[in-house]
Write a protein that holds these residues in place. Structure first.
Motif, short mmCIF file in Angstrom:
data_model
loop_
_atom_site.label_atom_id
_atom_site.label_comp_id
_atom_site.label_asym_id
_atom_site.label_seq_id
_atom_site.Cartn_x
_atom_site.Cartn_y
_atom_site.Cartn_z
N ASP A 160 5.88 -10.30 8.27
CA ASP A 160 7.09 -10.57 9.27
C ASP A 160 7.41 -9.58 10.06
N SER A 161 7.38 -9.83 11.40
CA SER A 161 7.72 -8.65 12.37
C SER A 161 6.86 -7.24 12.06
N GLY A 162 5.50 -7.80 11.65
CA GLY A 162 4.52 -6.88 11.71
C GLY A 162 4.58 -5.95 10.49
N VAL A 163 5.33 -6.39 9.50
CA VAL A 163 5.31 -5.68 8.22
C VAL A 163 4.89 -6.65 7.16
N SER A 164 4.25 -6.38 6.10
CA SER A 164 3.98 -7.41 4.90
C SER A 164 5.15 -7.44 4.15
N SER A 165 5.57 -8.61 3.82
CA SER A 165 6.87 -9.03 3.04
C SER A 165 6.38 -9.03 1.57
N ARG A 223 -5.50 1.64 7.49
CA ARG A 223 -5.33 0.36 7.80
C ARG A 223 -3.84 0.35 8.07
N GLY A 224 -2.94 1.26 8.06
CA GLY A 224 -1.88 1.20 8.36
C GLY A 224 -0.81 1.02 6.93
N TYR A 225 -1.31 1.00 5.83
CA TYR A 225 -0.37 0.73 4.78
C TYR A 225 0.35 1.95 4.16
N VAL A 226 1.63 1.80 3.77
CA VAL A 226 2.60 2.85 3.13
C VAL A 226 2.76 2.51 1.76
N ARG A 227 2.47 3.51 0.79
CA ARG A 227 2.99 3.56 -0.52
C ARG A 227 4.46 3.48 -0.45
N CYS A 281 -7.15 -11.51 -5.56
CA CYS A 281 -6.27 -12.60 -5.92
C CYS A 281 -4.90 -12.09 -5.71
N ASP A 282 -3.98 -13.11 -6.00
CA ASP A 282 -2.26 -12.91 -6.13
C ASP A 282 -1.73 -13.28 -7.01
N ASP A 283 -0.52 -12.75 -7.17
CA ASP A 283 0.50 -13.29 -8.04
C ASP A 283 1.75 -12.98 -7.55
N GLY A 284 2.03 -13.30 -6.37
CA GLY A 284 3.22 -13.08 -5.53
C GLY A 284 2.74 -11.88 -4.46
N ASN A 285 2.40 -10.74 -5.15
CA ASN A 285 1.71 -9.45 -4.44
C ASN A 285 0.08 -9.83 -4.63
N ALA A 286 -0.49 -9.13 -3.83
CA ALA A 286 -2.03 -9.21 -3.90
C ALA A 286 -2.65 -8.01 -4.67
N PHE A 287 -3.83 -8.30 -5.39
CA PHE A 287 -4.53 -7.35 -6.11
C PHE A 287 -5.81 -7.53 -5.93
N PHE A 329 -1.81 4.15 -17.58
CA PHE A 329 -1.91 4.35 -16.20
C PHE A 329 -0.95 3.62 -15.15
N THR A 330 -0.99 3.70 -13.95
CA THR A 330 0.30 3.21 -13.05
C THR A 330 -0.33 2.43 -11.78
N THR A 331 0.27 1.41 -11.38
CA THR A 331 -0.04 0.65 -10.38
C THR A 331 1.13 0.81 -9.22
N HIS A 332 0.82 1.33 -8.04
CA HIS A 332 1.74 1.44 -6.95
C HIS A 332 1.69 0.24 -6.07
N SER A 333 2.94 0.11 -5.20
CA SER A 333 2.86 -0.96 -4.36
C SER A 333 2.80 -0.38 -3.04
N TRP A 334 1.81 -0.87 -2.31
CA TRP A 334 1.42 -0.64 -0.83
C TRP A 334 2.08 -1.82 0.13
N ARG A 335 2.68 -1.48 1.31
CA ARG A 335 3.15 -2.38 2.30
C ARG A 335 2.34 -2.17 3.75
N LYS A 336 1.75 -3.26 4.45
CA LYS A 336 1.09 -3.09 5.44
C LYS A 336 2.11 -3.09 6.83
N HIS A 337 1.87 -1.96 7.33
CA HIS A 337 2.86 -1.68 8.72
C HIS A 337 1.85 -1.85 9.96
N MET A 338 2.01 -2.92 10.63
CA MET A 338 1.24 -2.92 11.82
C MET A 338 1.62 -2.10 12.95
N GLU A 339 0.78 -1.67 13.72
CA GLU A 339 1.03 -0.88 15.06
C GLU A 339 1.73 -1.70 16.00
#
Length: 300
Positions: A109-114, A133-137, A75-81, A290-300
């Motif tokens: 947007d331009s191959g990167v998740s906004s 899958r190309g995600y970067v923390r 699901c999502d709340d702005g970001n995905a979970f 505990f901690t949650t980190h954000s990961w962003r998708k970077h497409m090839e």
């Protein structure tokens, strides 16, 4: 046991709520979301705009075991979970969830998740799939804090203020308290809050005795604390919490929260969580769990 996907239906609301409670039981802590966020989104945040709630529900995906029990939720709340009841889910399931997120929850947007995918730190399978899958923390992280109810909580209310529970305070007053605490007066969001804030009372785990407000002599809500009680696990979660921007540093936030803690102790609660790392919470006794980190998708 075989796991299959299906779309979420409004009739699944309590089923997911119960899944989040079961997750707390299995792990001894929430894993990403607890009942507060699930219910607050459905009954307040997403109900404000025309069709907003339906659009939010349409993006939710469920994975179920063959016996009908929930295995996972996306699901999502702005970001995905990803909502999971295990720290080491099957790789096949996680890959399916990533595929779903990339189709329905993430924006590119331009191959990167906004927006981001939020992953609880230490969930190695999920993190490994993310990297493959190309995600970067990202550097940003969001700790969840907790406090045990094994101490005394002294409540000191300054002169000129009164403490009231939710059933004694008008919905518009509570809405204005929220607006002034988070400083968004005269905005479109403020109009929606004034119109819809009272809807939170319809949530299944709303308890007016745990919806606490501090009122000034003019009848304004100047500090507040909403509490969601998970009776099964004897834990609770704070959401929302705030103090009017003109009434801070007077001890009002601490007072309304400590009043809530004392009521929770009377109900047998052993621990309280808050999804915020503001220094204020550490000053009144909360510690990181505990901690949650954000990961962003970077497409090839």
């Amino acid at each position: 046991m075989k796991i299959t996907f299906r779309s979420y239906a409004e009739s699944d609301f309590l089923k997911v709520r119960d899944f989040l409670i079961d997750t707390q039981t299995k792990l001894g802590r929430p894993n990403c979301w607890a009942i507060d966020r699930w219910e607050f989104l459905d009954f307040f945040q997403e109900v404000g705009q025309a069709s907003s709630k339906q659009r939010w529900q349409d993006r939710i995906g469920l994975w179920e075991y063959s016996n009908g029990d929930i295995a996972a939720v996306a699901c999502d709340d702005g970001n995905a979970f990803f909502l999971l009841d295990t720290l080491e889910p099957a790789t096949e399931l996680i890959n399916e969830m990533f595929q779903y997120a990339e189709e329905y929850l993430l924006k590119f947007d331009s191959g990167v998740s906004s927006n981001h995918l939020e992953i609880v730190t230490g969930m190695t399978t999920v993190e490994q799939v993310a990297m493959s899958r190309g995600y970067v923390r990202e550097e940003w992280s969001n700790p969840t804090l907790s406090i045990s109810m094994d101490r005394e909580f002294k409540v000191t209310l300054p002169d000129g203020f009164a403490l009231q529970c939710g059933s004694k305070v008008d919905d518009l007053c509570k809405a204005m308290g929220h607006i002034m605490a988070f400083d968004y007066a005269d905005s479109p969001s403020a109009e929606l809050t004034l119109k819809n804030y009272g809807n939170i009372k319809n949530a299944p785990d709303y308890n007016p005795e745990l919806d606490l407000c501090i009122i000034n002599e003019s009848g304004e809500v100047v500090s507040f604390c909403g509490i969601w009680l998970d009776e099964v696990n004897q834990v609770a979660i704070l959401e929302p919490v705030g103090t009017h921007k003109d009434y801070r540093r007077r001890g009002l936030g601490k007072t309304v929260i400590y009043e809530g803690f004392n009521r929770l102790k009377g109900l047998g609660v052993v621990k309280v969580y808050v999804g915020s790392d503001q220094p204020f919470y550490r000053r009144i006794g909360f510690e990181p769990e505990f901690t949650t980190h954000s990961w962003r998708k970077h497409m090839e």
